[in-house]
Scaffold this motif. Structure first.
Motif, mmCIF file in Angstrom:
data_model
loop_
_atom_site.group_PDB
_atom_site.id
_atom_site.type_symbol
_atom_site.label_atom_id
_atom_site.label_comp_id
_atom_site.label_asym_id
_atom_site.label_seq_id
_atom_site.Cartn_x
_atom_site.Cartn_y
_atom_site.Cartn_z
ATOM 1 N N GLY A 109 0.840 -1.196 0.000
ATOM 2 C CA GLY A 109 0.000 0.000 0.000
ATOM 3 C C GLY A 109 0.866 1.233 0.000
ATOM 4 N N GLY A 110 2.045 1.064 0.571
ATOM 5 C CA GLY A 110 2.985 2.178 0.609
ATOM 6 C C GLY A 110 3.631 2.453 -0.726
ATOM 7 N N MET A 111 3.527 1.495 -1.648
ATOM 8 C CA MET A 111 4.191 1.707 -2.945
ATOM 9 C C MET A 111 3.521 2.828 -3.735
ATOM 10 N N GLY A 112 2.209 2.891 -3.667
ATOM 11 C CA GLY A 112 1.510 3.964 -4.355
ATOM 12 C C GLY A 112 1.896 5.316 -3.780
ATOM 13 N N VAL A 113 1.956 5.379 -2.466
ATOM 14 C CA VAL A 113 2.350 6.631 -1.815
ATOM 15 C C VAL A 113 3.810 6.942 -2.129
ATOM 16 N N HIS A 114 4.625 5.895 -2.170
ATOM 17 C CA HIS A 114 6.035 6.048 -2.519
ATOM 18 C C HIS A 114 6.173 6.671 -3.914
ATOM 19 N N LEU A 115 5.407 6.153 -4.880
ATOM 20 C CA LEU A 115 5.439 6.694 -6.246
ATOM 21 C C LEU A 115 4.916 8.125 -6.277
ATOM 22 N N MET A 116 3.929 8.382 -5.441
ATOM 23 C CA MET A 116 3.369 9.735 -5.369
ATOM 24 C C MET A 116 4.449 10.714 -4.883
ATOM 25 N N ARG A 117 5.180 10.308 -3.882
ATOM 26 C CA ARG A 117 6.221 11.194 -3.337
ATOM 27 C C ARG A 117 7.363 11.396 -4.321
ATOM 28 N N LEU A 118 7.776 10.288 -4.961
ATOM 29 C CA LEU A 118 8.902 10.398 -5.887
ATOM 30 C C LEU A 118 8.551 11.238 -7.106
ATOM 31 N N GLY A 119 7.276 11.292 -7.432
ATOM 32 C CA GLY A 119 6.872 12.033 -8.613
ATOM 33 C C GLY A 119 6.566 13.496 -8.358
ATOM 34 N N THR A 120 6.708 13.912 -7.128
ATOM 35 C CA THR A 120 6.352 15.300 -6.793
ATOM 36 C C THR A 120 7.467 15.963 -5.990
ATOM 37 N N ASP A 121 7.396 17.276 -5.895
ATOM 38 C CA ASP A 121 8.341 18.012 -5.053
ATOM 39 C C ASP A 121 7.749 18.273 -3.678
ATOM 40 N N ALA A 122 6.428 18.270 -3.587
ATOM 41 C CA ALA A 122 5.778 18.481 -2.290
ATOM 42 C C ALA A 122 4.359 17.930 -2.344
ATOM 43 N N VAL A 123 3.905 17.417 -1.217
ATOM 44 C CA VAL A 123 2.521 16.949 -1.084
ATOM 45 C C VAL A 123 1.984 17.517 0.227
#
Lengths: 148, 139
Positions: A109-123
């Motif tokens: 479940g953390g992989m989606g969040v991981h990809l979200m973080r890697l693809g952005t500069d800030a969330v």
């Protein structure tokens, strides 16, 4: 509201994961209009898809729900804001994957969040008044601004 | 954009199925890929090539489908779709490259997902499904 330095686009979705392709198209079109590079566009599309899937799955319990998406650009950054009325879910509070364990053993479940973080500069996440979530994903338009 | 899956069976000492994916693999359709892998195994395939030349996007849910395909080709039961992500924990000790599933024609956006999740090294990637099929059949 549009100002000389800011362009915005918006989309209102009602549905489940079957609507993610519509959201991805929205992000791609906004990124193209705002002048994002190809890598920045791919990153943002991935990040928004993962974020919206989490909204559907965690926020709406995998049932249909409403998501309002807004895209804006300012100061060389594209910002996608997702608004929902689902259960509160803060992806920024999800721990980063433990890179010391084998990849397949990490919290998936953390992989989606991981990809979200890697693809952005800030969330950024905040609760909405009246219930729901406001999630903002920020990414530099310039492809050279970041690398894994 | 929807995803299409075309299946082709390649006879040989080791029967191989080639699944050609086109479009976008996401949370709405990853279970169809699992079903296609199951169907291929049911037809006798013991090796699987996923031709991703036309796959322009893969969400993290696609990783569940890849994992399921590896399990199915081993003769193991696929993970319960309801447990989806949780099933990935079962591969806690998985360090070796998948020997029965090869990827072909992986596009940059998809390869980035594999790289960023650490799964790239678990799969052999070939330039074409022809090469991947030959590798699985030991040519």
């Amino acid at each position: 509201m549009t100002t000389p330095s800011t362009q915005t686009r918006s989309l209102r979705l009602i549905g489940g994961v079957d609507q993610m392709s519509v959201l991805r198209t929205f992000v791609r079109e906004a990124a193209a209009e705002f002048g994002a590079g190809p890598a920045a566009t791919d990153d943002l599309v991935q990040a928004v898809d993962e974020a919206a899937c989490n909204i559907v799955i965690h926020g709406y319990g995998n049932r249909e729900g409403e998501i309002e998406a807004t895209a804006a650009v300012a100061n060389g950054q594209i910002e996608i804001r997702l608004l929902d009325r689902g259960r509160e879910f803060d992806p920024t509070a999800v721990p980063a994957p433990d890179l010391s364990v084998p990849p397949m053993a990490r919290r998936p479940g953390g992989m989606g969040v991981h990809l979200m973080r890697l693809g952005t500069d800030a969330v950024h996440h905040r609760r909405r008044r009246g219930g729901g979530n406001e999630l903002t994903l920020v990414r530099a338009l310039d492809d050279t601004a970041r690398e894994d | 954009m929807a995803m299409t899956i075309e299946a082709e069976d390649v006879a040989g000492a080791r029967p191989v199925a080639v699944l050609t994916l086109a479009g976008e693999l996401d949370a709405s359709n990853y279970e169809r890929l699992i079903e296609a892998a199951q169907a291929a195994y049911g037809r006798g395939a013991r090796g699987l090539v996923l031709d991703m030349t036309g796959l322009t996007f893969m969400a993290s849910s696609g990783l569940v489908a890849l994992y399921s395909a590896v399990r199915i080709m081993r003769g193991d039961a696929p993970p319960d779709p309801e447990s989806g992500w949780g099933a990935l924990h079962e591969l806690a000790n998985e360090e070796s490259t998948a020997r029965n599933v090869r990827l072909a024609g992986v596009q940059p956006a998809v390869e980035r997902v594999l790289e960023r999740t650490g799964l790239r090294r678990l799969f052999e990637i070939d330039a074409s499904s022809t090469e991947a099929t030959a590798a699985l059949q030991g040519a």
